[in-house]
Scaffold this motif. Structure first.
Motif, PDB file in Angstrom:
ATOM      1  N   VAL A   1       0.485  -6.353   4.663  1.00 33.19           N
ATOM      2  CA  VAL A   1       1.001  -5.104   4.212  1.00 33.19           C
ATOM      3  C   VAL A   1       2.354  -4.748   4.036  1.00 33.19           C
ATOM      4  O   VAL A   1       3.133  -4.458   5.225  1.00 33.19           O
ATOM      5  N   THR A   2       2.929  -4.535   2.947  1.00 34.59           N
ATOM      6  CA  THR A   2       4.535  -3.644   3.091  1.00 34.59           C
ATOM      7  C   THR A   2       3.951  -2.359   2.483  1.00 34.59           C
ATOM      8  O   THR A   2       3.542  -2.052   1.621  1.00 34.59           O
ATOM      9  N   TRP A   3       4.127  -1.560   3.633  1.00 34.71           N
ATOM     10  CA  TRP A   3       3.661  -0.055   3.546  1.00 34.71           C
ATOM     11  C   TRP A   3       4.884   0.685   3.097  1.00 34.71           C
ATOM     12  O   TRP A   3       6.116   0.506   3.364  1.00 34.71           O
ATOM     13  N   ILE A   4       4.534   1.453   2.015  1.00 36.86           N
ATOM     14  CA  ILE A   4       5.578   2.498   1.382  1.00 36.86           C
ATOM     15  C   ILE A   4       4.727   3.897   1.412  1.00 36.86           C
ATOM     16  O   ILE A   4       3.811   4.127   0.981  1.00 36.86           O
ATOM     17  N   VAL A   5       5.402   4.658   2.295  1.00 37.62           N
ATOM     18  CA  VAL A   5       4.705   6.105   2.997  1.00 37.62           C
ATOM     19  C   VAL A   5       5.434   7.216   2.052  1.00 37.62           C
ATOM     20  O   VAL A   5       6.685   7.404   2.252  1.00 37.62           O
TER      21      VAL A   5
ATOM     22  N   VAL B   1       0.924  -1.188   0.114  1.00 36.63           N
ATOM     23  CA  VAL B   1      -0.102  -0.004   0.154  1.00 36.63           C
ATOM     24  C   VAL B   1       0.808   1.138   0.127  1.00 36.63           C
ATOM     25  O   VAL B   1       1.738   1.310   0.544  1.00 36.63           O
ATOM     26  N   ILE B   2       0.802   2.182  -1.132  1.00 33.89           N
ATOM     27  CA  ILE B   2       1.441   3.428  -1.194  1.00 33.89           C
ATOM     28  C   ILE B   2       0.472   4.306  -0.128  1.00 33.89           C
ATOM     29  O   ILE B   2      -0.858   4.585  -0.623  1.00 33.89           O
ATOM     30  N   GLY B   3       0.963   5.117   0.873  1.00 32.00           N
ATOM     31  CA  GLY B   3       0.322   6.174   1.452  1.00 32.00           C
ATOM     32  C   GLY B   3       1.000   7.498   1.290  1.00 32.00           C
ATOM     33  O   GLY B   3       2.141   7.552   1.043  1.00 32.00           O
ATOM     34  N   ILE B   4      -0.018   8.446   0.909  1.00 37.70           N
ATOM     35  CA  ILE B   4       0.343   9.836   0.574  1.00 37.70           C
ATOM     36  C   ILE B   4      -0.564  10.713   1.252  1.00 37.70           C
ATOM     37  O   ILE B   4      -1.650  10.702   1.469  1.00 37.70           O
TER      38      ILE B   4
END
Ligand code: N8A
Ligand code: ZN
Length: 260
Positions: free
Chosen positions: A205-209, A140-143
């Protein structure tokens, strides 16, 4: 697509549930100074096809823009990822005021909203519903969103919201490019292993913030708050606001950064 079993499993989202024994929960506070620079982290490679955009709907917790994820038309790879992931939907979390609303925080700083672009591991699984249960299942890409100038790309989405005010309302939504919501710099991000921030809260989830936020106008964000948690039949209508989970303990995890 990502709806179906997940929403049936948890009829009511009763707020920030603690998962017994869950020690990789999300969201978290990102302590910038404690993040470890990892030079092995590659640039993220995303490739999205706006033609695969299908619908926008209110699931009673947020609003989701869903993509056809039956083929590898919308892919994410590189960064911290070993495999190729497929976009299935994106959605947002926001507050009742501009002072809070994001799920992740940076040095305890809250943003008024946060965008999540949800991808599942199509190298190893055939369905989102399978991947959501597996440790390396999701990315999940967090923006972060900040209030400022109007976001031209977002306006098409904002204009569709009045048609999905109530829970379970769906409208056709086509030719929307998710890349239009990415910040100009997607090379600088933090990454860690965590969970869904809503039930079933699975630690998949591999988080990508992203370090860089995007700007939206006050009026655009106000339209988010005009959505309702409740369906058209319910007597008491409740504004869809504060649909975020509180920050969870880090439990010894390391947050890596792709930048120094
Ligand atoms: N917020 S998140 O971690 O990016 C994320 C990503 C994909 C997901 O399917 C979910 N969770 C999800 O869809 N849950 C089923 C619907 C639901 C149930 C209860 C509360 C909120 N939403 C969360
Ligand atoms: Zn989310």
């Amino acid at each position: 697509s990502s709806k179906s079993v997940l929403s049936q499993m948890h009829p009511m989202w009763l707020g920030p549930l603690e998962v017994p024994g869950g020690d990789h929960q999300s969201p978290i506070d990102i302590a910038v100074k404690k993040a470890v620079f990892d030079s092995d982290l590659k640039p993220l490679e995303s490739s999205y096809d706006p033609q695969t955009c299908q619908q926008i709907w209110n699931n009673g917790y947020s609003f989701l823009v869903e993509y056809d994820d039956t083929t590898d038309k919308n892919t994410l790879k590189g960064g911290p990822l070993q495999d190729k992931y497929r976009l299935c939907q994106f959605h947002f979390h926001w507050g009742e005021s501009n002072d809070w609303g994001s799920e992740h925080t940076v040095d305890r700083r809250l943003f008024p909203a946060e965008l999540h672009l949800v991808h599942w591991n199509s190298d190893r699984y055939t369905l989102f519903e399978e991947a959501v249960m597996e440790e390396n299942g999701l990315a999940v890409i967090g923006i972060f969103l900040k209030v400022g100038k109007r976001h031209e790309g977002l306006q098409k989405l904002v204009d569709a919201l009045p048609a999905i005010r109530h829970k379970d309302s769906v409208v056709e939504f086509t030719r929307f490019d998710p890349a239009s919501l990415l910040p100009s710099n997607i090379d600088d991000y933090w990454t860690y292993h965590g969970s869904l921030t809503t039930p079933p809260l699975t630690e998949s989830v591999t988080w990508i913030v992203m370090k860089q936020h995007i700007e939206v106008s006050h009026d655009q964000l106000a339209v988010f708050r005009s959505l309702l948690f409740t369906s058209a039949e319910e007597e008491v209508q409740k504004s869809m606001v504060n649909n975020f989970r509180v920050q969870q303990p880090l439990r010894g995890r390391t947050v890596r950064s792709s930048f120094t």
